[in-house]
Scaffold this motif. Structure first.
Motif, PDB file in Angstrom:
ATOM      1  N   SER A 133       0.937  -0.945  -0.085  1.00 48.75           N
ATOM      2  CA  SER A 133      -0.149   0.036   0.041  1.00 48.75           C
ATOM      3  C   SER A 133       0.964   1.291  -0.042  1.00 48.75           C
ATOM      4  CB  SER A 133      -0.814   0.133   1.332  1.00 48.75           C
ATOM      5  OG  SER A 133      -0.012   0.310   2.376  1.00 48.75           O
ATOM      6  N   TRP A 134       0.320   2.415  -0.330  1.00 49.53           N
ATOM      7  CA  TRP A 134       1.039   3.707  -0.328  1.00 49.53           C
ATOM      8  C   TRP A 134       1.766   3.797   1.117  1.00 49.53           C
ATOM      9  CZ3 TRP A 134       2.778   5.862  -4.265  1.00 49.53           C
ATOM     10  CH2 TRP A 134       2.084   5.824  -5.522  1.00 49.53           C
ATOM     11  N   ASP A 135       0.994   3.343   2.408  1.00 49.91           N
ATOM     12  CA  ASP A 135       1.377   3.519   3.531  1.00 49.91           C
ATOM     13  C   ASP A 135       2.519   2.939   3.913  1.00 49.91           C
ATOM     14  OD1 ASP A 135      -0.570   5.222   4.210  1.00 49.91           O
ATOM     15  OD2 ASP A 135      -2.121   3.892   4.958  1.00 49.91           O
ATOM     16  N   GLU A 140       8.424   2.376   4.632  1.00 52.50           N
ATOM     17  CA  GLU A 140       9.677   1.869   4.092  1.00 52.50           C
ATOM     18  C   GLU A 140      10.694   2.734   3.576  1.00 52.50           C
ATOM     19  OE1 GLU A 140      11.026  -1.281   0.263  1.00 52.50           O
ATOM     20  OE2 GLU A 140       9.247  -1.243   1.017  1.00 52.50           O
ATOM     21  N   ILE A 141      10.109   4.010   2.754  1.00 58.28           N
ATOM     22  CA  ILE A 141      11.187   4.787   2.538  1.00 58.28           C
ATOM     23  C   ILE A 141      11.730   5.794   3.437  1.00 58.28           C
ATOM     24  CG2 ILE A 141      11.280   7.015   1.230  1.00 58.28           C
ATOM     25  CD1 ILE A 141       9.255   5.643  -0.775  1.00 58.28           C
ATOM     26  N   LEU A 142      10.771   6.232   4.521  1.00 65.02           N
ATOM     27  CA  LEU A 142      11.150   7.000   5.455  1.00 65.02           C
ATOM     28  C   LEU A 142      12.127   6.323   6.530  1.00 65.02           C
ATOM     29  CD1 LEU A 142       7.805   8.693   6.698  1.00 65.02           C
ATOM     30  CD2 LEU A 142       9.809   9.634   5.511  1.00 65.02           C
ATOM     31  N   SER A 143      11.659   4.762   6.680  1.00 65.02           N
ATOM     32  CA  SER A 143      12.808   4.007   7.695  1.00 65.02           C
ATOM     33  C   SER A 143      14.157   3.575   7.012  1.00 65.02           C
ATOM     34  CB  SER A 143      12.081   2.596   7.496  1.00 65.02           C
ATOM     35  OG  SER A 143      13.168   1.831   8.184  1.00 65.02           O
ATOM     36  N   HIS A 144      14.122   3.871   5.604  1.00 65.31           N
ATOM     37  CA  HIS A 144      15.381   3.707   4.652  1.00 65.31           C
ATOM     38  C   HIS A 144      16.327   4.976   5.119  1.00 65.31           C
ATOM     39  CE1 HIS A 144      18.331   2.714   1.683  1.00 65.31           C
ATOM     40  NE2 HIS A 144      18.133   4.262   1.347  1.00 65.31           N
ATOM     41  N   HIS A 145      15.704   6.170   4.784  1.00 62.69           N
ATOM     42  CA  HIS A 145      16.453   7.464   5.206  1.00 62.69           C
ATOM     43  C   HIS A 145      16.749   7.661   6.401  1.00 62.69           C
ATOM     44  CE1 HIS A 145      16.425   8.476   0.825  1.00 62.69           C
ATOM     45  NE2 HIS A 145      15.127   8.196   0.878  1.00 62.69           N
TER      46      HIS A 145
END
Length: 157
Positions: A133-135, A140-145
């Motif tokens: 999902s978008w959420d 995932e993107i925020l966690s990576h950064h």
């Protein structure tokens, strides 16, 4: 008798040798609520990926519909690609095909088995909602950064 409908912007440019397919082409894209209605009222949705084009390393592996059709709880038969098989369990969460013979066989199998279609569609929906999902993508993107920043690999470096 199967009732076939083909949606999308480019299909009206295709040349088919059969009147059946020519009448099936709707000649336009469906979006929003109309897209949801079209896929949810279809017993079987096909997800045909684009072929490799000049300059590309491969053809399409997945597309938005790879996720949006199962997200709506609809059944899909998808081109078998490496990427789709990394995202879904074949014959449990999505059904795939490699060639016309296999596609025809799977359509024959699943058109007459609504309970099995429903089971696979429900599992596919669960996978998409849990992982794609978008959420979940934003998390995932925020966690990576956040992990990069914590290790001193911030955007300014």
């Amino acid at each position: 008798t199967l009732k076939v409908r083909i949606w999308g912007e480019q299909w009206d440019k295709a040349t088919f040798g059969t009147e059946l397919l020519e009448h099936a082409i709707q000649g336009r894209e469906v979006v929003g609520a109309e897209f949801v209605k079209a896929i949810c009222t279809s017993a079987i949705n096909l997800s045909i990926m684009s072929e490799k084009r000049v300059g590309a390393s491969s053809g399409d592996q997945v597309a938005t519909r790879t996720f949006s059709v199962p997200a709506c709880g609809a059944f899909v038969i998808h081109d078998r690609t490496e990427e789709v098989l990394q995202l879904f369990k074949e014959d449990e969460e999505i059904v795939c095909y490699a060639d016309i013979e296999e596609l025809v066989s799977k359509v024959d199998t699943y058109v007459s088995n609504p309970d099995r279609r429903r089971e696979i569609a429900e599992r596919g929906r669960s996978v998409v909602l849990a992982n794609h999902s978008w959420d979940s993508r934003i998390r995932e993107i925020l966690s990576h950064h956040q992990n990069d920043t914590a290790r001193g690999k911030g955007a300014s470096q």
